[in-house]
Design a protein around this motif. Structure first.
Motif, short mmCIF file in Angstrom:
data_model
loop_
_atom_site.label_atom_id
_atom_site.label_comp_id
_atom_site.label_asym_id
_atom_site.label_seq_id
_atom_site.Cartn_x
_atom_site.Cartn_y
_atom_site.Cartn_z
N PRO A 188 -4.26 -5.68 -3.76
CA PRO A 188 -4.79 -6.01 -2.43
C PRO A 188 -4.04 -7.15 -1.74
CG PRO A 188 -6.40 -6.53 -4.15
CD PRO A 188 -5.25 -5.88 -4.81
N SER A 189 -3.39 -8.03 -2.51
CA SER A 189 -2.67 -9.15 -1.90
C SER A 189 -1.24 -8.79 -1.53
CB SER A 189 -2.69 -10.35 -2.85
OG SER A 189 -2.01 -10.03 -4.04
N GLY A 190 -0.83 -7.55 -1.74
CA GLY A 190 0.50 -7.11 -1.35
C GLY A 190 1.54 -7.26 -2.44
N GLY A 191 1.14 -7.61 -3.64
CA GLY A 191 2.07 -7.76 -4.76
C GLY A 191 2.45 -6.41 -5.34
N PRO A 192 3.09 -6.43 -6.49
CA PRO A 192 3.47 -5.16 -7.13
C PRO A 192 2.25 -4.37 -7.61
CG PRO A 192 3.97 -7.02 -8.56
CD PRO A 192 3.53 -7.58 -7.25
#
Length: 91
Positions: A39-43
């Motif tokens: 959800p935080s845009g990481g992998p």
């Protein structure tokens, strides 16, 4: 293409039954990978499920269906192994 409803055990998909495409031999793939977006845009996180027989073989020794069991370690065991290849090393 044919598909088969296969149950999942363990992990986030516990208790779900999903249709899985069958290969040319009529079996589902040995591993089922589910990418889960961060959800935080990481992998992405990848959940790995391994195929196992659903029940013990009957009189003829044939498998009566398959189920997927959660593999929290997500081992990399999908590599093609030939009889003349060197054995894989485990850390």
């Amino acid at each position: 293409m044919k598909s088969e409803d296969i149950s999942f055990e363990g992990g986030p998909l516990d208790g779900r039954v999903l249709p899985v495409l069958l290969g040319p031999t009529g079996h589902p793939p040995k591993t089922y990978r589910v990418p889960v977006p961060d959800p935080s845009g990481g992998p992405d996180t990848v959940l790995v499920y391994r195929r196992e027989p659903r029940a013990h073989p009957g009189k003829l020794g044939m498998t009566r269906g398959w189920k997927y069991v959660y593999d929290p370690e997500g081992r990399k065991g999908d590599r093609l192994r030939w009889p003349w290849s060197k054995p894989g090393t485990t850390p």
